[in-house]
Design an enzyme around this catalytic site. Structure first.
Site, PDB file in Angstrom:
ATOM      1  N   GLU A 113     -58.619   9.676 -19.310  1.00 18.25           N
ATOM      2  CA  GLU A 113     -57.689   8.883 -19.605  1.00 18.25           C
ATOM      3  C   GLU A 113     -56.944  10.163 -19.545  1.00 18.25           C
ATOM      4  OE1 GLU A 113     -58.325   4.960 -20.617  1.00 18.25           O
ATOM      5  OE2 GLU A 113     -59.183   4.220 -19.170  1.00 18.25           O
ATOM      6  N   HIS A 228     -47.345   0.189 -22.311  1.00 13.95           N
ATOM      7  CA  HIS A 228     -47.926   1.140 -20.955  1.00 13.95           C
ATOM      8  C   HIS A 228     -47.504   1.291 -19.978  1.00 13.95           C
ATOM      9  CE1 HIS A 228     -51.870   2.044 -17.852  1.00 13.95           C
ATOM     10  NE2 HIS A 228     -52.374   1.461 -18.838  1.00 13.95           N
ATOM     11  N   ARG A 274     -49.568   8.794 -23.364  1.00 16.79           N
ATOM     12  CA  ARG A 274     -48.776   7.076 -22.860  1.00 16.79           C
ATOM     13  C   ARG A 274     -47.604   6.916 -23.024  1.00 16.79           C
ATOM     14  NH1 ARG A 274     -52.880   2.117 -23.382  1.00 16.79           N
ATOM     15  NH2 ARG A 274     -54.109   3.537 -22.317  1.00 16.79           N
ATOM     16  N   HIS A 332     -48.509  -3.201 -23.732  1.00 13.54           N
ATOM     17  CA  HIS A 332     -49.341  -3.243 -24.149  1.00 13.54           C
ATOM     18  C   HIS A 332     -50.391  -3.297 -25.675  1.00 13.54           C
ATOM     19  CE1 HIS A 332     -53.220  -2.011 -21.440  1.00 13.54           C
ATOM     20  NE2 HIS A 332     -52.822  -0.859 -22.840  1.00 13.54           N
ATOM     21  N   ARG A 367     -51.444   5.267 -29.757  1.00 15.46           N
ATOM     22  CA  ARG A 367     -53.220   4.821 -29.543  1.00 15.46           C
ATOM     23  C   ARG A 367     -53.470   6.168 -28.410  1.00 15.46           C
ATOM     24  NH1 ARG A 367     -56.208   1.595 -26.317  1.00 15.46           N
ATOM     25  NH2 ARG A 367     -54.404   0.904 -25.705  1.00 15.46           N
TER      26      ARG A 367
HETATM   27  C1  SIN Z   1     -55.824   1.260 -19.144  1.00 15.53           C
HETATM   28  O1  SIN Z   1     -56.855   0.799 -18.939  1.00 15.53           O
HETATM   29  O2  SIN Z   1     -55.075   2.011 -18.166  1.00 15.53           O
HETATM   30  C2  SIN Z   1     -55.877   0.850 -20.697  1.00 15.53           C
HETATM   31  C3  SIN Z   1     -56.899   0.804 -21.628  1.00 15.53           C
HETATM   32  C4  SIN Z   1     -56.357   1.298 -22.997  1.00 15.53           C
HETATM   33  O3  SIN Z   1     -55.367   0.598 -23.119  1.00 15.53           O
HETATM   34  O4  SIN Z   1     -56.821   1.827 -23.823  1.00 15.53           O
END
Ligand code: SIN
Length: 520
Positions: A113, A228, A274, A332, A367
């Protein structure tokens, strides 16, 4: 002198349930407004749990990524502690029976991620990690005799005397009650629902923060609200999430001209931090370029890798193997919250906070993906260890609480709530400036003056106002807090702290008149 009563946990997401299970066989009372597994962000988590389990990875590298994403405000020692505990938490959940996705050799499959330099995300059921972990915890919690559930009661307030938490005030369907206790663990989740576009469930309105600050606790870093980047832009409320793991698996962000716009924005392109991706999408939207996520190759090649996303898309009328998926940033995750120490202790004796409602200083201003479930698990264990050392009294029964009332003209509340949420998205969303934040604070003061105290909406206005004030008083851009009028970070990174008194004083200073008292 010790109070009477035992430990009360408010909230039954991962933080609340893990604390209760870690405390067993010490008795706890668990208060959750909604039926177990419903209306909490944990169950909706599509991402996973970050843990440095891969070959060549290390807790140090995980901590470094956490620190790099956090905009200079991550507590290094706590980030390292978090990362070092990743494997331990995965092992614990595995022992409880959580079926994490594994390869043919039985090793966890590790996904990627944003802003993680390596594959480090443990998943269950592809994109169903939150639900799988929650089902595991719920099953165990139901079978644990030391956990006493109080169905049908909603926590309203904390009763604090001489700086010590003494009871929780609860609202039932027909009356109010007081539950005496020696310790309170707040695990009430986040506040995304204060914004008109959010991925959070309806209960995520910041109620725990309002309870804590009204009781005298110190809150930290409220201005840092993470958006998000890729909510599916369907117009629904809340917006369905398209997990970052899709981009980790190669999904590209494109616009109506077919341009892969993240390539020009950041060296890590779609896997940039993010806040960077979210602002790039926001700019595309402002310019009318219709940003979308291209998942076609993933869904053609790996039909069953993201079953939840497939279902979400189909329900919204998209085929993720054929269609581009329109995206928009949505509120988010709150990095700020009840300021806690490394044991999860807040600034009042006997008050703890765990999960999104807490500010543990491991996320800083932004975060790192999939660190939140890990944080909830790590702090649940720390809180339980601290409480176990002190011991707790026997749980007390509910006491009548006559004379309390709570009310609002039923017809008015949804209208004010919608106005509040739109105001927050427009003025305190991804891109902020002084004029917009001042206007928001002014309008929020108007709401606060018009709303009867001790109503749910009054709590939401209070938390929204604290976000607005903290943001206005940070004349820089850092992590999730981006100001057009101050686009650079200041040299020195600092946290922001407010109590109810210091909020009122600072808000009065900004407005040039007292903060309206009634709507608190
Ligand atoms: C996601 O699945 O993109 C969110 C994961 C997160 O908020 O850490």
């Amino acid at each position: 002198m010790k109070n009477k009563g035992g430990i009360v946990i408010i909230g039954a997401g991962i933080g609340g349930l893990a604390t209760a299970l870690r405390l067993a066989p010490m008795p706890v009372t668990l208060v959750a407004g909604a039926p177990m597994g419903q209306n909490n962000s944990s169950s909706w988590a599509q991402g996973g749990i970050a843990a440095a389990l891969g070959k060549g990875d290390s807790a140090e590298a995980h901590a470094e990524d956490t620190i790099a994403a956090g905009g200079g405000l991550v507590d290094r020692a706590r980030a390292l502690h978090l990362a070092r505990n990743g494997k331990r938490q995965i092992d614990w959940l595995t022992e409880l029976g959580a079926p994490f996705d594994r390869d043919d050799q039985g090793n966890p499959v590790l996904g990627r991620e944003a802003a993680h330099r390596v594959n480090r995300i443990v998943h269950a059921d592809g994109d169903g990690t939150g639900a799988v972990v929650m089902n595991t915890l719920i099953r165990h919690a139901r079978a644990t005799p030391s956990i006493d559930f109080l169905p049908g009661w909603q926590a309203l307030d904390l009763d604090v005397a001489e700086g010590r938490a003494r009871a929780v005030i609860l609202a039932g369907p027909k009356k109010f009650a007081r539950l005496p206790c020696t310790a309170i663990v707040l695990a009430t989740g986040g506040l995304g629902q204060l914004f008109s576009c959010t991925t959070n469930p309806p209960a995520a309105c910041g109620d725990g923060l309002a309870m804590a600050v009204r009781a005298g606790a110190r809150l930290a870093d409220l201005e840092f609200v993470q958006f998000h980047p890729t909510a599916l832009a369907t117009g629904r409320d809340p917006l369905p999430l398209l997990t970052e793991a899709l981009r980790g698996d190669g999904a590209a962000l494109v616009n109506a001209e077919g341009e892969r716009f993240m390539e020009g924005e950041h060296a890590q392109a779609e896997l940039a931090p993010r806040d960077v991706v979210a602002r790039a999408i926001w700019r595309q939207l402002q310019e009318g370029r219709k940003p979308a996520l291209d998942t076609r190759e993933i869904f053609r090649k790996k039909r069953n890798r993201f079953p939840l996303i497939r279902a979400i898309c189909v329900e919204a009328g998209f085929d993720p193997a054929q269609d581009l998926l329109p995206v928009a940033p949505a509120a988010h995750y709150a990095m700020g919250g009840v300021a806690v120490d490394e044991k999860g202790r807040g600034s009042l004796d006997g008050l703890y906070a765990c999960g999104e409602v807490a500010c543990t200083f491991v996320h800083g201003a932004n975060r790192l993906a999939s660190n939140s479930l890990l944080e909830a698990l790590v702090y649940a264990e720390a809180i339980a260890a601290d409480l176990a050392q002190d011991g707790a009294g026997a749980p007390a029964g509910l006491e009548d609480c006559p004379g309390l009332s709570q009310g609002m003209e039923a017809g008015k509340e949804p209208i004010l709530r919608a106005q509040l949420r739109q105001l927050m998205y427009d003025r305190l969303g991804l891109v902020r400036d002084e004029e917009g934040m001042r206007e928001a604070l002014r309008q929020l003061a108007g709401f606060a003056g018009a709303i009867p105290p001790r109503t749910p909406l009054a709590a939401h206005v209070l938390v929204a106002s604290m976000i607005a004030l903290s943001a206005l008083r940070r004349p820089e851009s850092r992590g999730a807090h981006f100001r057009l009028d101050h686009p650079k970070p200041e040299e020195e990174a600092r946290h922001s702290f407010y109590t109810l008194d210091s909020f009122r004083a600072a808000a009065a200073g900004e407005l040039g008149r007292p903060w309206p008292g009634a709507g608190i």
